[in-house]
Design an enzyme around this catalytic site. Structure first.
Site, short mmCIF file in Angstrom:
data_model
loop_
_atom_site.label_atom_id
_atom_site.label_comp_id
_atom_site.label_asym_id
_atom_site.label_seq_id
_atom_site.Cartn_x
_atom_site.Cartn_y
_atom_site.Cartn_z
N ASP A 40 15.62 64.35 39.99
CA ASP A 40 15.02 64.14 41.31
C ASP A 40 13.55 63.80 41.10
OD1 ASP A 40 15.31 64.58 44.36
OD2 ASP A 40 13.49 65.67 43.83
N GLU A 50 18.21 58.76 41.40
CA GLU A 50 18.27 58.19 42.75
C GLU A 50 17.92 56.71 42.71
OE1 GLU A 50 17.08 61.00 46.33
OE2 GLU A 50 15.68 61.09 44.70
N ASP A 98 13.64 70.65 44.86
CA ASP A 98 13.74 69.52 43.92
C ASP A 98 14.95 69.69 43.00
OD1 ASP A 98 11.47 68.32 44.95
OD2 ASP A 98 10.15 69.46 43.61
#
Ligand SMILES: [Zn+2]
Length: 406
Positions: free
Chosen positions: A184, A268, A364
């Protein structure tokens, strides 16, 4: 498996060689700008754009013409290479990958490339290099160059000359080490891994921001192009280069550690380009929260997320692993324990607490766990092949079909 790698060294040129290199870089810039101006003129007249071969013909005319005979002093291949660069700039523009090509300015990435390995001699034993029209150049030999030389780029940065040697070599298909991990990316923390590891942000720009601003103010008070102005300008360039070096070093160390210890990395699929687009907007559609967003933009660009992802991509490939990009939907709101999706799950920037089952964890880390899950799902789909179109987010190190090892 074929591996392309670049090796960069600082050159130690003589005074004459420095003058020559400055001239060559200038000639390349001149040719690029002249060719771009020509293409623009043709476009205004409603004529078709010249192709690479057509531009090369023009170049020959310029070199032999009375107006710019000094172009003939520069090596021909680097000049042709700039025309290729212009072609690529146009292609990127038409493919909507980049803005319209712009004229080059002196002092902005002064460089030129020798594309023909037959004209280059690399003498590693004596840490020197032979380049057409420059002769033997000494360089700071800091590591062995592996593989066959493909091309060489000479560049100027902050008054120092560098050479980047692009090579190609055959290496054995590596066997990936370690398990799968989710990442993340954030501003408060550069990266959080799904196993709980954190990487603190470097913020190299922030730290140098004040020094930089003072130097910029000092330069603005000087008479433009005067001796003092040039001195201040060099100081600013040095600060910029220090920021860049520190960031590059940090990103390389982090991406190397992660890629060496994991066979699969899920990340991501953030469109950094979109995220960091101007917050101000246009006059027709002015942006909202301009101040906050421009702050975020600065942070995002400062973190170098895009560069980090690029490095992870090729380093995972070098190590035989997989990089899986997943769409960033609900990764920060889903409970990894019970699967409940709610914005209320994330109470603060740092804390995640599920309103359904009471699971608590750093926000996170939760994001990273969800990214890992989504990555696993995506990977499974892609390997079985039927559900999702291939090549959407998964990259494999070689051209072989993706095989599930589980
Ligand atoms: Zn829950």
């Amino acid at each position: 498996m074929q591996r392309l790698q670049a090796f960069k060294f600082e050159l130690m040129p003589t005074g004459e060689q420095q003058r020559q290199m400055r001239r060559f870089a200038g000639s390349c810039r001149f040719v690029f700008n002249k060719a771009l101006a020509l293409q623009k003129e043709r476009h205004e007249r409603g004529e078709k754009k010249l192709g690479y071969a057509g531009l090369c013909k023009e170049l020959t005319a310029w070199r032999n013409g009375a107006e710019t005979p000094w172009l003939a002093d520069a090596p021909i291949h680097p000049l042709q290479q700039t025309l290729k660069d212009l072609e690529r700039a146009y292609a990127n523009f038409f493919a909507k990958r980049a803005d319209f090509p712009r004229f080059k300015k002196k002092g902005q990435s002064d460089s030129f490339r020798y594309p023909d390995p037959k004209q280059i001699k690399l003498d590693q034993a004596n840490s020197r290099l032979f380049l057409p029209k420059l002769g033997w150049l000494r360089f700071r030999f800091s590591r062995d160059v592996l593989g066959v030389v493909k091309n060489i780029t000479v560049s100027l940065s902050c008054g120092k000359w560098f050479v980047s040697i692009q090579t190609e070599r055959e290496v054995e298909q590596p066997i990936p080490q370690g398990g799968a991990i989710g990442i993340d990316m954030g501003v408060a923390r550069f990266a959080a891994l799904s196993d709980g590891t954190f990487y603190a942000p470097l913020n190299s720009f922030k730290r140098h921001e004040i020094t930089l601003r003072k130097a910029q103010q000092a330069m603005s008070r000087k008479v433009k192009f005067s001796r003092h102005w040039k001195k201040e300008k060099l100081r600013i360039q040095k600060i910029h280069s220090r920021i860049g070096n520190a960031r590059r070093d940090y990103l390389h160390k982090t991406s190397t550690t992660i890629s060496q210890n994991h066979a699969m990395v899920c990340i991501e699929d953030l469109q950094v380009r979109n995220m960091s687009k101007s917050a101000a907007g246009t006059t027709e559609a002015p942006g909202r929260n301009v101040r906050a967003k421009s702050g975020l933009n600065k942070s995002i660009l400062d973190q170098g997320w895009f560069e980090f992802r690029r490095q992870l991509d090729y380093k995972m490939a070098w190590n035989g692993g997989w990089l899986v990009a997943v769409p960033p939907q609900y990764t920060s709101r889903t409970c990894p324990c019970c699967g409940h999706v709610s914005a209320e799950n994330r109470q603060t920037q740092a804390k995640f607490a599920c309103v359904e089952c009471g699971f608590e964890e750093n926000a996170d880390v939760v994001g990273a766990i969800n990214v890992l899950r989504a990555g696993h799902a995506r990977f499974a789909c892609e390997v079985s092949g039927a559900v999702m179109p291939p090549a959407a987010g998964i990259r494999r190190s070689d051209s072989r079909a993706v095989q599930c090892r589980a």
